[in-house]
Design an enzyme around this catalytic site. Structure first.
Site: not given
Ligand code: IMP
Ligand code: MG
Length: 178
Positions: A42, A98, A101, A150
Site C-alpha cells: 500500500k 515507496d 530498503d 525508520f
Molecule cells: P525491502 O524488501 O527490504 O526493500 O523492503 C521494502 C518495503 O519495506 C518497502 O516497500 C516498505 O513497505 C517497507 N519499508 C522499508 N523501510 C521502511 C521504512 O523506513 N519505513 C516504512 N516502511 C519501510
Molecule cells: Mg512497500
C-alpha cells in the site's frame, strides 16, 4: 500521531517539487511507449497519485499488493496478495515503490514479472536506503536517498499507522521499541 515523529526528513514542499520533476522525466523517457505503471501497495498510494499527475503521456495504471514486513524488520519472505489485472507481455512496465530498503521485495517482484515477458521493467522509487541493500538491485529513478532510519508518512506506515502524514518523518525510536 505527530508527537511520535522525531523530525521531518522531507517536507511536503520538497516532495511536491521532486516528484513533479521525476514524473516529467519519466514522461519524456517513455513518450510513445504506452507504459504500464505498476504500484506496489500500500506504501505507493500517495506517491503514485502525485507522480502520475506529472506523467503527461499515454499510459496505464495497475497495482500489486505484496507483504514482506511485520513491524520494522523484514521477514525475508515475500507474499503476493494481489496480482496484476492485465497481460503485460511485450509491454513496458514501470514499478512504483515507496522505498527500496534491503531490495528483497523488488528483486522478487522483478523476477516474478519477468516470466511474463514484458518488453522492459524499470523501477521508480520515492526513497532509496542504499545502506541496507542485500539484493543486487537498483532504482532507475529515485526521488530521495535517505539514511538508515525508520521513516513514515506520505504513504509509508509503521504497523499501518502514519500513512496520512503529508511529509516524510523519522519515527521516534521509542515508538517501535516499546
Ligand atoms: P525491502 O524488501 O527490504 O526493500 O523492503 C521494502 C518495503 O519495506 C518497502 O516497500 C516498505 O513497505 C517497507 N519499508 C522499508 N523501510 C521502511 C521504512 O523506513 N519505513 C516504512 N516502511 C519501510
Ligand atoms: Mg512497500
Amino acid at each position: 500521531m505527530e508527537q511520535d515523529i522525531e523530525r521531518v526528513l522531507i517536507s511536503a514542499e520538497e516532495l511536491e517539487e521532486k516528484v513533479a520533476a521525476v514524473g516529467a522525466q519519466i514522461a519524456k523517457d517513455f513518450e510513445g511507449k504506452d507504459p504500464i505503471f505498476v504500484g506496489v501497495l500500500k506504501g505507493c498510494f500517495i506517491f503514485m497519485a502525485d507522480l502520475m499527475r506529472h506523467v503527461n503521456i499515454r499510459c496505464s495504471v495497475d497495482f500489486m499488493a505484496v507483504s514482506s514486513y511485520s513491524g520494522t524488520t523484514s521477514t525475508g519472505a515475500v507474499k503476493i496478495n494481489k496480482d496484476l489485472s492485465q497481460d503485460i507481455a511485450d509491454r513496458h512496465i514501470i514499478l512504483v515503490e515507496d522505498i527500496l530498503d534491503s531490495g528483497v521485495t523488488l528483486n522478487y517482484l522483478k523476477k516474478y514479472l519477468t516470466v511474463r515477458k514484458p518488453a522492459s521493467i524499470h523501477v521508480v522509487t520515492l526513497m532509496d536506503k542504499p545502506a541496507r541493500r542485500k539484493a543486487d538491485i537498483y532504482a532507475d529513478y529515485s526521488c530521495f536517498e535517505v539514511p538508515d532510519a525508520f521513516v513514515v508518512g506520505y504513504g509509508l506506515d509503521y504497523n499501518e499507522t502514519y500513512r496520512n502524514l503529508p511529509y516524510i518523518g523519522i519515527l521516534k525510536p521509542e515508538i517501535y521499541t516499546k
